[in-house]
Scaffold this motif. Sequence first.
Motif, PDB file in Angstrom:
ATOM      1  N   UNK A  22       0.823  -1.202   0.000  1.00 22.49           N
ATOM      2  CA  UNK A  22       0.000   0.000   0.000  1.00 22.49           C
ATOM      3  C   UNK A  22       0.859   1.254   0.000  1.00 22.49           C
ATOM      4  N   UNK A  23       1.945   1.213   0.769  1.00 22.65           N
ATOM      5  CA  UNK A  23       2.855   2.358   0.820  1.00 22.65           C
ATOM      6  C   UNK A  23       3.512   2.616  -0.532  1.00 22.65           C
ATOM      7  N   UNK A  24       3.936   1.540  -1.193  1.00 20.44           N
ATOM      8  CA  UNK A  24       4.548   1.669  -2.517  1.00 20.44           C
ATOM      9  C   UNK A  24       3.547   2.245  -3.519  1.00 20.44           C
ATOM     10  N   UNK A  25       2.302   1.735  -3.456  1.00 18.95           N
ATOM     11  CA  UNK A  25       1.269   2.216  -4.368  1.00 18.95           C
ATOM     12  C   UNK A  25       0.999   3.705  -4.149  1.00 18.95           C
ATOM     13  N   UNK A  26       0.946   4.128  -2.904  1.00 23.15           N
ATOM     14  CA  UNK A  26       0.695   5.534  -2.606  1.00 23.15           C
ATOM     15  C   UNK A  26       1.849   6.413  -3.087  1.00 23.15           C
ATOM     16  N   UNK A  27       3.081   5.931  -2.936  1.00 21.29           N
ATOM     17  CA  UNK A  27       4.240   6.690  -3.403  1.00 21.29           C
ATOM     18  C   UNK A  27       4.190   6.882  -4.917  1.00 21.29           C
ATOM     19  N   UNK A  28       3.810   5.826  -5.643  1.00 20.66           N
ATOM     20  CA  UNK A  28       3.728   5.936  -7.101  1.00 20.66           C
ATOM     21  C   UNK A  28       2.655   6.934  -7.516  1.00 20.66           C
ATOM     22  N   UNK A  29       1.513   6.882  -6.845  1.00 24.99           N
ATOM     23  CA  UNK A  29       0.428   7.802  -7.182  1.00 24.99           C
ATOM     24  C   UNK A  29       0.837   9.239  -6.893  1.00 24.99           C
ATOM     25  N   UNK A  30       1.449   9.471  -5.732  1.00 27.53           N
ATOM     26  CA  UNK A  30       1.873  10.831  -5.377  1.00 27.53           C
ATOM     27  C   UNK A  30       2.897  11.375  -6.372  1.00 27.53           C
ATOM     28  N   UNK A  31       3.831  10.522  -6.781  1.00 27.61           N
ATOM     29  CA  UNK A  31       4.826  10.953  -7.759  1.00 27.61           C
ATOM     30  C   UNK A  31       4.167  11.220  -9.104  1.00 27.61           C
ATOM     31  N   UNK A  32       3.221  10.377  -9.480  1.00 24.61           N
ATOM     32  CA  UNK A  32       2.509  10.580 -10.734  1.00 24.61           C
ATOM     33  C   UNK A  32       1.705  11.868 -10.738  1.00 24.61           C
ATOM     34  N   UNK A  33       1.065  12.173  -9.619  1.00 24.78           N
ATOM     35  CA  UNK A  33       0.311  13.423  -9.518  1.00 24.78           C
ATOM     36  C   UNK A  33       1.237  14.630  -9.631  1.00 24.78           C
ATOM     37  N   UNK A  34       2.416  14.521  -9.030  1.00 24.60           N
ATOM     38  CA  UNK A  34       3.379  15.619  -9.121  1.00 24.60           C
ATOM     39  C   UNK A  34       3.832  15.827 -10.570  1.00 24.60           C
ATOM     40  N   UNK A  35       4.123  14.735 -11.260  1.00 25.59           N
ATOM     41  CA  UNK A  35       4.571  14.825 -12.652  1.00 25.59           C
ATOM     42  C   UNK A  35       3.446  15.325 -13.563  1.00 25.59           C
ATOM     43  N   UNK A  36       2.218  14.879 -13.287  1.00 22.56           N
ATOM     44  CA  UNK A  36       1.081  15.337 -14.088  1.00 22.56           C
ATOM     45  C   UNK A  36       0.884  16.843 -13.919  1.00 22.56           C
ATOM     46  N   UNK A  37       1.092  17.330 -12.708  1.00 22.66           N
ATOM     47  CA  UNK A  37       0.970  18.770 -12.454  1.00 22.66           C
ATOM     48  C   UNK A  37       2.059  19.529 -13.203  1.00 22.66           C
ATOM     49  N   UNK A  38       3.262  18.984 -13.224  1.00 23.41           N
ATOM     50  CA  UNK A  38       4.365  19.635 -13.933  1.00 23.41           C
ATOM     51  C   UNK A  38       4.093  19.710 -15.434  1.00 23.41           C
ATOM     52  N   UNK A  39       3.439  18.688 -15.990  1.00 26.46           N
ATOM     53  CA  UNK A  39       3.132  18.690 -17.419  1.00 26.46           C
ATOM     54  C   UNK A  39       2.168  19.814 -17.771  1.00 26.46           C
ATOM     55  N   UNK A  40       1.410  20.287 -16.797  1.00 27.71           N
ATOM     56  CA  UNK A  40       0.447  21.349 -17.062  1.00 27.71           C
ATOM     57  C   UNK A  40       1.034  22.732 -16.833  1.00 27.71           C
ATOM     58  N   UNK A  41       2.173  22.807 -16.185  1.00 24.98           N
ATOM     59  CA  UNK A  41       2.762  24.115 -15.900  1.00 24.98           C
ATOM     60  C   UNK A  41       3.075  24.923 -17.158  1.00 24.98           C
ATOM     61  N   UNK A  42       3.677  24.340 -18.208  1.00 26.54           N
ATOM     62  CA  UNK A  42       3.957  25.130 -19.413  1.00 26.54           C
ATOM     63  C   UNK A  42       2.729  25.789 -20.007  1.00 26.54           C
ATOM     64  N   UNK A  43       1.609  25.054 -20.031  1.00 24.79           N
ATOM     65  CA  UNK A  43       0.385  25.610 -20.603  1.00 24.79           C
ATOM     66  C   UNK A  43      -0.136  26.767 -19.759  1.00 24.79           C
ATOM     67  N   UNK A  44       0.058  26.672 -18.447  1.00 27.84           N
ATOM     68  CA  UNK A  44      -0.387  27.760 -17.578  1.00 27.84           C
ATOM     69  C   UNK A  44       0.474  29.005 -17.799  1.00 27.84           C
ATOM     70  N   UNK A  45       1.778  28.761 -17.898  1.00 27.11           N
ATOM     71  CA  UNK A  45       2.683  29.890 -18.103  1.00 27.11           C
ATOM     72  C   UNK A  45       2.429  30.565 -19.455  1.00 27.11           C
ATOM     73  N   UNK A  46       2.122  29.727 -20.449  1.00 29.68           N
ATOM     74  CA  UNK A  46       1.889  30.275 -21.789  1.00 29.68           C
ATOM     75  C   UNK A  46       0.539  30.941 -21.919  1.00 29.68           C
ATOM     76  N   UNK A  47      -0.426  30.491 -21.048  1.00 31.14           N
ATOM     77  CA  UNK A  47      -1.760  31.043 -21.163  1.00 31.14           C
ATOM     78  C   UNK A  47      -1.942  32.262 -20.307  1.00 31.14           C
TER      79      UNK A  47
END
Length: 238
Positions: free
Chosen positions: A213-238
Motif C-alpha cells: 500500500x505504501x509503494x502504491x501511494x508513493x507511485x500515485x503521489x509521484x505521478x500526480x506531481x509529474x502530471x501537475x508539472x506537465x500542465x505548468x507550461x500551458x499555464x505559463x503560456x496562457x
Amino acid sequence: MDSQAKISSETNNLHSSRSFNAEVLSGHDVLVSPSALGSDARLPQMAEELGGTVQTWRSPTEFAQLLASCEVTPSEPSTAGTLGSSAGLASSGAEAGGNGARSSGKRRHVVVLLDKEEVTEGTHLATFIAKLGTERREIFVVPAWLSETFQQRRRLPLETFAALPPMEDSEGAAAKRQRLGSGSLGEAAYAWQPASLKSLEELAEDSRARALQSIAEQKVNEGLRLAELRREPSRLGG
C-alpha cells in the motif's frame, strides 16, 4: 566529398527513422494514470516520440472527462457520476484531448495505461470501468505495453498486456474467495498450527499488505506531481 556524402546519408537515415517512429502510434490517444506515470516518468515521452497524443489525469473527474472527450462513456448514463460529476471539472488537458480526438476527422484509438493494483475489485476505478461495457476492456493495459512498443518500434497487441482480469476470473473471484474463506475449509487448513504461529503469519501478511500500500501511494503521489508539472507550461503560456 565522400565525407559530406556520408553526413548527408546519415542525416537522411535519421530523418527516415524519426518519421517511421512517429507513425507507430499515429492516431492514438494514450491516457496515463497517476500510478503508471509514477512508475515510469518516461511514458509520455515514449508515446509522443511514437506519434501518439498523451494525456494524464490528476483526479477521477478528470479521468472521466478525458474518456468522454475520446467518446468512451459508460453504457449506463446514471453511472457517469461514479468518478465525479460534470460540474466544476478541472480545465486540464482533457479539452486538448477532446480536440485531438476530433480534429483529424478520423477514428482515433484510445489506450489507457494502468497499474493492475489500480483496478482491483472494489476500487472506484474498477467499478467505473465495469460500466463502460466489455467491448472497452481491451483499451486498458499495463505500462509495459508502451515500453515494449517503444523498444520494438511496433504496436504490440493490447490483449497481451491487459490490465484487467479476464471476465471469467473477475466474475468467479468473489465466489471462490467465499468458498475458501468460509465454513470448515479455511479453518481446517490452519487447525494444526499453534496459535502463536498463526498470529505471526497474520502479522507478516499485514506487514506485506502495508508495504504494498505504501509503494502504491508513493507511485500515485509521484505521478500526480509529474502530471501537475506537465500542465505548468500551458499555464505559463496562457
